[in-house]
Write a protein that holds these residues in place. Structure first.
Motif, PDB file in Angstrom:
ATOM      1  N   LEU A  37       0.887  -1.217  -0.019  1.00 11.76           N
ATOM      2  CA  LEU A  37       0.135   0.121  -0.075  1.00 11.76           C
ATOM      3  C   LEU A  37       0.824   1.297  -0.034  1.00 11.76           C
ATOM      4  O   LEU A  37       0.586   2.268  -0.465  1.00 11.76           O
ATOM      5  N   ASN A  38       1.840   1.256   0.799  1.00  8.31           N
ATOM      6  CA  ASN A  38       2.992   2.525   0.852  1.00  8.31           C
ATOM      7  C   ASN A  38       3.749   2.601  -0.343  1.00  8.31           C
ATOM      8  O   ASN A  38       4.104   3.976  -0.633  1.00  8.31           O
ATOM      9  N   LYS A  39       4.239   1.600  -0.760  1.00  8.39           N
ATOM     10  CA  LYS A  39       5.560   1.758  -1.746  1.00  8.39           C
ATOM     11  C   LYS A  39       5.168   1.393  -3.203  1.00  8.39           C
ATOM     12  O   LYS A  39       6.158   1.629  -3.855  1.00  8.39           O
ATOM     13  N   THR A  40       4.249   1.018  -3.521  1.00 10.58           N
ATOM     14  CA  THR A  40       3.847   0.564  -5.194  1.00 10.58           C
ATOM     15  C   THR A  40       2.871   1.466  -5.536  1.00 10.58           C
ATOM     16  O   THR A  40       1.861   2.088  -4.784  1.00 10.58           O
ATOM     17  N   ARG A  41       2.763   1.654  -6.774  1.00  5.68           N
ATOM     18  CA  ARG A  41       1.947   2.551  -7.462  1.00  5.68           C
ATOM     19  C   ARG A  41       0.513   2.110  -7.298  1.00  5.68           C
ATOM     20  O   ARG A  41      -0.428   3.028  -7.138  1.00  5.68           O
ATOM     21  N   ILE A  42       0.206   0.925  -7.522  1.00  2.57           N
ATOM     22  CA  ILE A  42      -0.929   0.306  -7.118  1.00  2.57           C
ATOM     23  C   ILE A  42      -1.567   0.550  -5.952  1.00  2.57           C
ATOM     24  O   ILE A  42      -2.492   0.904  -5.581  1.00  2.57           O
ATOM     25  N   GLY A  43      -0.686   0.280  -4.943  1.00  2.00           N
ATOM     26  CA  GLY A  43      -0.999   0.364  -3.623  1.00  2.00           C
ATOM     27  C   GLY A  43      -1.484   1.881  -3.200  1.00  2.00           C
ATOM     28  O   GLY A  43      -2.574   2.105  -2.714  1.00  2.00           O
ATOM     29  N   ARG A  44      -0.821   2.936  -3.845  1.00  2.00           N
ATOM     30  CA  ARG A  44      -1.121   4.272  -3.539  1.00  2.00           C
ATOM     31  C   ARG A  44      -2.501   4.624  -4.292  1.00  2.00           C
ATOM     32  O   ARG A  44      -3.209   5.459  -4.059  1.00  2.00           O
ATOM     33  N   ALA A  45      -2.839   3.898  -5.685  1.00  2.00           N
ATOM     34  CA  ALA A  45      -3.901   4.068  -6.303  1.00  2.00           C
ATOM     35  C   ALA A  45      -5.094   3.468  -5.108  1.00  2.00           C
ATOM     36  O   ALA A  45      -6.145   4.129  -5.299  1.00  2.00           O
ATOM     37  N   ILE A  46      -4.837   2.375  -4.613  1.00  2.00           N
ATOM     38  CA  ILE A  46      -5.960   1.929  -3.856  1.00  2.00           C
ATOM     39  C   ILE A  46      -6.138   2.845  -2.758  1.00  2.00           C
ATOM     40  O   ILE A  46      -7.346   3.098  -2.477  1.00  2.00           O
ATOM     41  N   ARG A  47      -5.050   3.506  -2.111  1.00  2.00           N
ATOM     42  CA  ARG A  47      -5.303   4.483  -1.048  1.00  2.00           C
ATOM     43  C   ARG A  47      -6.255   5.637  -1.662  1.00  2.00           C
ATOM     44  O   ARG A  47      -7.092   6.220  -1.053  1.00  2.00           O
ATOM     45  N   ALA A  48      -5.721   6.000  -2.908  1.00  2.00           N
ATOM     46  CA  ALA A  48      -6.264   7.223  -3.336  1.00  2.00           C
ATOM     47  C   ALA A  48      -8.019   7.131  -3.716  1.00  2.00           C
ATOM     48  O   ALA A  48      -8.865   7.894  -3.240  1.00  2.00           O
ATOM     49  N   VAL A  49      -8.233   5.918  -4.150  1.00  2.00           N
ATOM     50  CA  VAL A  49      -9.702   5.481  -4.167  1.00  2.00           C
ATOM     51  C   VAL A  49     -10.449   5.387  -2.809  1.00  2.00           C
ATOM     52  O   VAL A  49     -11.717   5.946  -2.970  1.00  2.00           O
ATOM     53  N   SER A  50      -9.815   5.019  -2.016  1.00  2.00           N
ATOM     54  CA  SER A  50     -10.428   4.858  -0.653  1.00  2.00           C
ATOM     55  C   SER A  50     -10.842   6.169  -0.011  1.00  2.00           C
ATOM     56  O   SER A  50     -11.619   6.563   0.522  1.00  2.00           O
ATOM     57  N   GLN A  51      -9.784   7.357  -0.476  1.00  2.00           N
ATOM     58  CA  GLN A  51     -10.015   8.509   0.065  1.00  2.00           C
ATOM     59  C   GLN A  51     -11.028   9.472  -0.736  1.00  2.00           C
ATOM     60  O   GLN A  51     -11.741  10.046  -0.392  1.00  2.00           O
ATOM     61  N   ASP A  52     -11.029   9.256  -2.077  1.00  2.00           N
ATOM     62  CA  ASP A  52     -11.915  10.199  -3.149  1.00  2.00           C
ATOM     63  C   ASP A  52     -11.883   9.419  -4.304  1.00  2.00           C
ATOM     64  O   ASP A  52     -10.907   9.550  -5.317  1.00  2.00           O
ATOM     65  N   GLU A  53     -13.109   8.709  -4.630  1.00  2.00           N
ATOM     66  CA  GLU A  53     -13.064   7.762  -5.793  1.00  2.00           C
ATOM     67  C   GLU A  53     -12.950   8.728  -7.059  1.00  2.00           C
ATOM     68  O   GLU A  53     -12.651   8.509  -8.109  1.00  2.00           O
ATOM     69  N   THR A  54     -13.890   9.616  -6.943  1.00  2.00           N
ATOM     70  CA  THR A  54     -14.047  10.482  -7.955  1.00  2.00           C
ATOM     71  C   THR A  54     -12.709  11.119  -8.508  1.00  2.00           C
ATOM     72  O   THR A  54     -12.275  11.317  -9.769  1.00  2.00           O
ATOM     73  N   GLY A  55     -11.816  11.914  -7.561  1.00  2.00           N
ATOM     74  CA  GLY A  55     -10.630  12.621  -7.944  1.00  2.00           C
ATOM     75  C   GLY A  55      -9.714  11.435  -8.378  1.00  2.00           C
ATOM     76  O   GLY A  55      -8.791  11.904  -9.170  1.00  2.00           O
ATOM     77  N   ALA A  56      -9.749  10.224  -7.844  1.00  2.00           N
ATOM     78  CA  ALA A  56      -8.855   9.240  -8.400  1.00  2.00           C
ATOM     79  C   ALA A  56      -9.129   8.841  -9.770  1.00  2.00           C
ATOM     80  O   ALA A  56      -8.020   8.632 -10.567  1.00  2.00           O
ATOM     81  N   SER A  57     -10.277   8.989 -10.084  1.00  2.00           N
ATOM     82  CA  SER A  57     -10.791   8.553 -11.599  1.00  2.00           C
ATOM     83  C   SER A  57     -10.265   9.458 -12.563  1.00  2.00           C
ATOM     84  O   SER A  57      -9.826   9.347 -13.431  1.00  2.00           O
ATOM     85  N   LEU A  58     -10.374  10.951 -11.986  1.00  2.00           N
ATOM     86  CA  LEU A  58     -10.132  12.195 -12.670  1.00  2.00           C
ATOM     87  C   LEU A  58      -8.570  12.278 -13.323  1.00  2.00           C
ATOM     88  O   LEU A  58      -7.920  12.822 -14.081  1.00  2.00           O
ATOM     89  N   VAL A  59      -7.801  11.501 -12.109  1.00  2.00           N
ATOM     90  CA  VAL A  59      -6.383  11.585 -12.445  1.00  2.00           C
ATOM     91  C   VAL A  59      -5.810  10.262 -13.244  1.00  2.00           C
ATOM     92  O   VAL A  59      -4.561  10.083 -13.247  1.00  2.00           O
ATOM     93  N   GLY A  60      -6.838   9.471 -13.614  1.00  2.00           N
ATOM     94  CA  GLY A  60      -6.352   8.242 -14.430  1.00  2.00           C
ATOM     95  C   GLY A  60      -6.299   7.139 -13.765  1.00  2.00           C
ATOM     96  O   GLY A  60      -5.742   5.842 -14.535  1.00  2.00           O
ATOM     97  N   VAL A  61      -6.814   6.648 -12.436  1.00  2.00           N
ATOM     98  CA  VAL A  61      -6.942   5.481 -11.833  1.00  2.00           C
ATOM     99  C   VAL A  61      -7.919   4.806 -12.442  1.00  2.00           C
ATOM    100  O   VAL A  61      -9.157   5.313 -12.545  1.00  2.00           O
ATOM    101  N   ASP A  62      -7.693   3.534 -12.806  1.00  2.00           N
ATOM    102  CA  ASP A  62      -8.642   2.396 -13.372  1.00  2.00           C
ATOM    103  C   ASP A  62      -9.416   1.954 -12.284  1.00  2.00           C
ATOM    104  O   ASP A  62      -9.066   0.880 -11.632  1.00  2.00           O
ATOM    105  N   LEU A  63     -10.698   2.655 -11.885  1.00  2.00           N
ATOM    106  CA  LEU A  63     -11.471   2.008 -11.004  1.00  2.00           C
ATOM    107  C   LEU A  63     -11.702   0.614 -11.055  1.00  2.00           C
ATOM    108  O   LEU A  63     -11.880  -0.177  -9.965  1.00  2.00           O
ATOM    109  N   LYS A  64     -12.142   0.108 -12.284  1.00  2.00           N
ATOM    110  CA  LYS A  64     -12.528  -1.230 -12.492  1.00  2.00           C
ATOM    111  C   LYS A  64     -11.430  -2.235 -12.007  1.00  2.00           C
ATOM    112  O   LYS A  64     -11.658  -3.179 -11.198  1.00  2.00           O
TER     113      LYS A  64
END
Length: 300
Positions: free
Chosen positions: A166-193
């Protein structure tokens, strides 16, 4: 209790709490990221035990490999369940999501329990030990089964690897971003699916690892996941829903409460004490003793 009994209580509580933490982290993860109250979580604990049994007893795999295989197979099953059930529901049901997913997970729980009965019957399937023998701790005569000690260290390793992920990988940080703000994460290119599928699969894998580790202590049978599910919910309510990192501490707290209750009052009282504390938490601090939601809050 004398000093040696306190030592016994502490060691037992830590060993028990470590596996509670592993279960609770998976449940907390899927709630924190996907807002799913997963009441099928215990069934992934159950299928982890079955997978480990067949890997170890039928195919003669090494104990560690058997446990890892159980986790990986549960990961695959979890990904299939998310893609085939939760993804279509997300496309069609934006309103009442929490209630709809709660009902869906109850259905998944019933299907998995009865599917296992259909495939393998209701017979208990267990093993004598992965690693025969016992470890003597201290001078008080306390002995702990090797399996319980190794299972605890596997849980610690899995939790540490997950926190690193969760702390050190790109995907882990993406998971944390989605948990905080799903819409914002989607806007910066995170693949929610992809994140949703991965999150659910990881949650299932951690539950399965706990079930696989405890196979020699709790044999596999179709409804074995009910009690671990209750323990996981005890932890989540205690520390706060969706607070992944606090679930580590919460598992140890619940393990300590249960162990002290057992030593002081006897068998059966551990659930009474735990439920009493949960009721008090819900009455006076309904957000939990840590009161923070989100994967980010758990690992920093």
């Amino acid at each position: 209790m004398d000093i040696l009994q306190y030592w016994d209580v502490l060691v037992t509580a830590i060993l028990r709490g470590g596996l509670y933490s592993l279960m609770a982290i998976g449940l907390s993860l899927v709630f924190g990221v996907m807002n799913i109250a997963n009441f099928a979580h215990g069934e992934f604990y159950m299928i982890g035990a079955y997978f480990a049994f067949f890997a170890f007893s039928t195919f003669g795999m090494n104990p560690i490999i058997s446990i890892v295989v159980a986790g990986l197979l549960a990961f695959i099953v979890g990904a299939i369940v998310e893609k085939s059930l939760f993804y279509p529901l997300r496309q069609r049901s934006k309103k009442d999501w929490l209630m709809n997913t709660f009902l869906l997970t109850l259905g998944v729980s019933i299907i998995l329990q009865n599917g296992v009965k259909l495939l393998w019957g209701s017979t208990y399937r267990g093993i004598t030990a992965y690693w025969p023998g016992r470890i003597k701790l201290g001078s008080g005569g306390m002995e702990i089964a090797n399996d319980r000690v190794v299972g605890f260290f596997i849980a610690v390793f899995a939790i540490a690897a997950f926190v690193y992920f969760l702390n050190k990988t790109r995907i882990g940080r993406a998971i944390r971003a989605v948990s905080q703000d799903e819409t914002g994460a989607s806007l910066v290119g995170v693949d929610l699916k992809m994140i949703h599928t991965l999150t659910f699969a990881l949650s299932c894998m951690m539950a399965a690892l706990a079930g696989a580790c405890l196979l020699s202590i709790t044999p596999a049978y179709p409804v074995m996941g009910v009690n671990p599910l209750y323990k996981s919910w005890f932890v989540l309510i205690l520390v706060g829903m969706g607070n992944v990192g606090a679930s580590i501490v919460g598992g140890l707290i619940v393990g300590l409460l249960e162990t002290i209750s057992y030593f002081q009052f006897g068998a059966g009282w551990q659930d009474v004490i735990s439920l009493t504390i949960i009721i008090l938490i819900l009455l006076f601090k309904p957000n939990g003793i840590f009161g923070k939601k989100g994967v980010k809050s758990a690992v920093e």
